[in-house]
Design a protein around this motif. Sequence first.
Motif, PDB file in Angstrom:
ATOM      1  N   TRP A  39       0.836  -1.199   0.000  1.00  0.00           N
ATOM      2  CA  TRP A  39       0.000   0.000   0.000  1.00  0.00           C
ATOM      3  C   TRP A  39       0.875   1.255   0.000  1.00  0.00           C
ATOM      4  O   TRP A  39       0.616   2.207  -0.750  1.00  0.00           O
ATOM      5  CB  TRP A  39      -0.912  -0.014   1.220  1.00  0.00           C
ATOM      6  N   ILE A  40       1.922   1.246   0.814  1.00  0.00           N
ATOM      7  CA  ILE A  40       2.842   2.391   0.850  1.00  0.00           C
ATOM      8  C   ILE A  40       3.508   2.579  -0.514  1.00  0.00           C
ATOM      9  O   ILE A  40       3.594   3.703  -1.044  1.00  0.00           O
ATOM     10  CB  ILE A  40       3.898   2.208   1.951  1.00  0.00           C
ATOM     11  N   ALA A  41       3.979   1.479  -1.109  1.00  0.00           N
ATOM     12  CA  ALA A  41       4.638   1.561  -2.413  1.00  0.00           C
ATOM     13  C   ALA A  41       3.673   2.065  -3.483  1.00  0.00           C
ATOM     14  O   ALA A  41       4.053   2.867  -4.355  1.00  0.00           O
ATOM     15  CB  ALA A  41       5.187   0.189  -2.801  1.00  0.00           C
ATOM     16  N   GLU A  77       1.080   4.062  -3.051  1.00  0.00           N
ATOM     17  CA  GLU A  77       0.849   5.496  -2.842  1.00  0.00           C
ATOM     18  C   GLU A  77       2.031   6.320  -3.345  1.00  0.00           C
ATOM     19  O   GLU A  77       1.851   7.416  -3.896  1.00  0.00           O
ATOM     20  CB  GLU A  77       0.616   5.768  -1.356  1.00  0.00           C
ATOM     21  N   LEU A  78       3.248   5.793  -3.169  1.00  0.00           N
ATOM     22  CA  LEU A  78       4.435   6.525  -3.617  1.00  0.00           C
ATOM     23  C   LEU A  78       4.581   6.501  -5.133  1.00  0.00           C
ATOM     24  O   LEU A  78       4.982   7.492  -5.738  1.00  0.00           O
ATOM     25  CB  LEU A  78       5.690   5.928  -2.961  1.00  0.00           C
ATOM     26  N   CYS A  79       4.241   5.353  -5.736  1.00  0.00           N
ATOM     27  CA  CYS A  79       4.433   5.198  -7.181  1.00  0.00           C
ATOM     28  C   CYS A  79       3.287   5.794  -7.992  1.00  0.00           C
ATOM     29  O   CYS A  79       3.489   6.262  -9.117  1.00  0.00           O
ATOM     30  CB  CYS A  79       4.595   3.720  -7.531  1.00  0.00           C
ATOM     31  N   PRO A  82       0.611   8.320  -6.978  1.00  0.00           N
ATOM     32  CA  PRO A  82      -0.150   9.264  -6.132  1.00  0.00           C
ATOM     33  C   PRO A  82      -1.402   9.780  -6.825  1.00  0.00           C
ATOM     34  O   PRO A  82      -2.372  10.158  -6.166  1.00  0.00           O
ATOM     35  CB  PRO A  82       0.860  10.395  -5.885  1.00  0.00           C
ATOM     36  N   ARG A 116      -4.858   8.045  -6.036  1.00  0.00           N
ATOM     37  CA  ARG A 116      -5.468   8.133  -4.720  1.00  0.00           C
ATOM     38  C   ARG A 116      -6.891   8.660  -4.839  1.00  0.00           C
ATOM     39  O   ARG A 116      -7.158   9.680  -5.454  1.00  0.00           O
ATOM     40  CB  ARG A 116      -4.637   9.055  -3.813  1.00  0.00           C
TER      41      ARG A 116
END
Length: 439
Positions: A202-204, A206-208, A210, A213
């Motif tokens: 999930w973190i990856a 959001e970073l890759c 955005p 979202r």
Amino acid sequence: MPPTTRSPQVMLAGVQWMFFILANTIVVPLTLGQLFGLPAEQIAFTLQLSCVLTGIVCVLQALVGHRYAIMDGPSGVWWGITLSLTSAASASGASISEIGGGLAAGFILAGVMMTVLGVLGAAQHITRWFTPVVMSVSLFLLAVQLIMHFFTGMLDIQANGQMNAPVAALSAAIAVLVGLIQIKVRGWVSNFAMLIGIIAGWIAFELCFPEARGTVTHSVSVTPLFPWGTPRLDFGIMLTSFIVGMINMSNTITALSAAGKLYGQSPTESQYKRSFLLTGLSTIAAPLFGLLPFGTFVSSLGLLESTKILHRQALAIGGGLFLILGLFPALGLWFSQLPLSVGSAVLFIAYLQMFGTAFRSIQGQQIDAKGFYRIAIPILLGMSIMNTPSSVFIELPLAIRPLVSNGLVVGILASVVLEFLARRPKQASAPLSQAESMK
């Protein structure tokens, strides 16, 4: 030595269960709400109720129901039938509200049937029909159906029918990460490979990505009962509901029987009764609010096989956390932003264990050369239907179309019929020799 019920590992396992329940159920009310053309506020309210009802049932099943770490939630079999019926209605020009009303009545009928038969102790009679071979076929076909579904989710297929290559690449990386943690990492960390995969993925994501979202809103309003349509009697849907309801009961038997092997203790008749009672009552309540009937998730076995954490308290904790998501709409809607590709990648690996469970279901069974047809025919027939476009069945009568076009249902029914027709000689034929098996 397994951790105690107060161990931090069990608490972490509870959080993992919460994400497992979330990934398995959150997409259902969203998909069906859009399918029936419900407004956004009503879909949000349905999502909230889904979290509350699912969380309550999971907690009750773990503590007073079957008392295994096996979740209850919106049934995948019912999901497939609902999608099939609604697509058939659109193709034939029928009103979607009429189909929705017929489904609501059919769901209530199925819930009443499960409750009554469960309390009367019908499990012992149903188990005679669902032999180890039938349970193996059921597990195998369910694993194939789920793996196909999650593989499609990993690819993030666009409206033009093409996959989203960057998202698919990230999904593959998440799947590899979860698999490596399960296989290579020793100790308790490997038990939480799914939780690690979801958080890191999930973190990856959001970073890759955005720009992907979503916007979270918690503007909800109380909606009237039966949002899909006023309940109405429809013979075709009633017949389908009866047959699918029986198959849904067989899934409970399959799940509890397989879980009993993991726990080293076969489920008792009392456990079956309590499980059917809770699942049946929740199935009756579900269509009141536009939710799918409930079922015992055989797929939970994949999580148990992967984590080796069998504490029912972990499921109770996970169900309680999921219940909290429903009580706080903003929190629940935030968790609903979990990317489908991330959840699909993690569950793709988790459910691979179901193949092992399917094979172990027939261990010790003496199956001769001809007997293998009882396994091959239902599995290959079911898989063939799964890979056939639903439009192929459009000419069939609406009363039987949902059954015939569902590979899982047809495969299970074919297995039951073949087991019933099989004529076993008094002395079982010898198993396939090595020479025969090489032919």
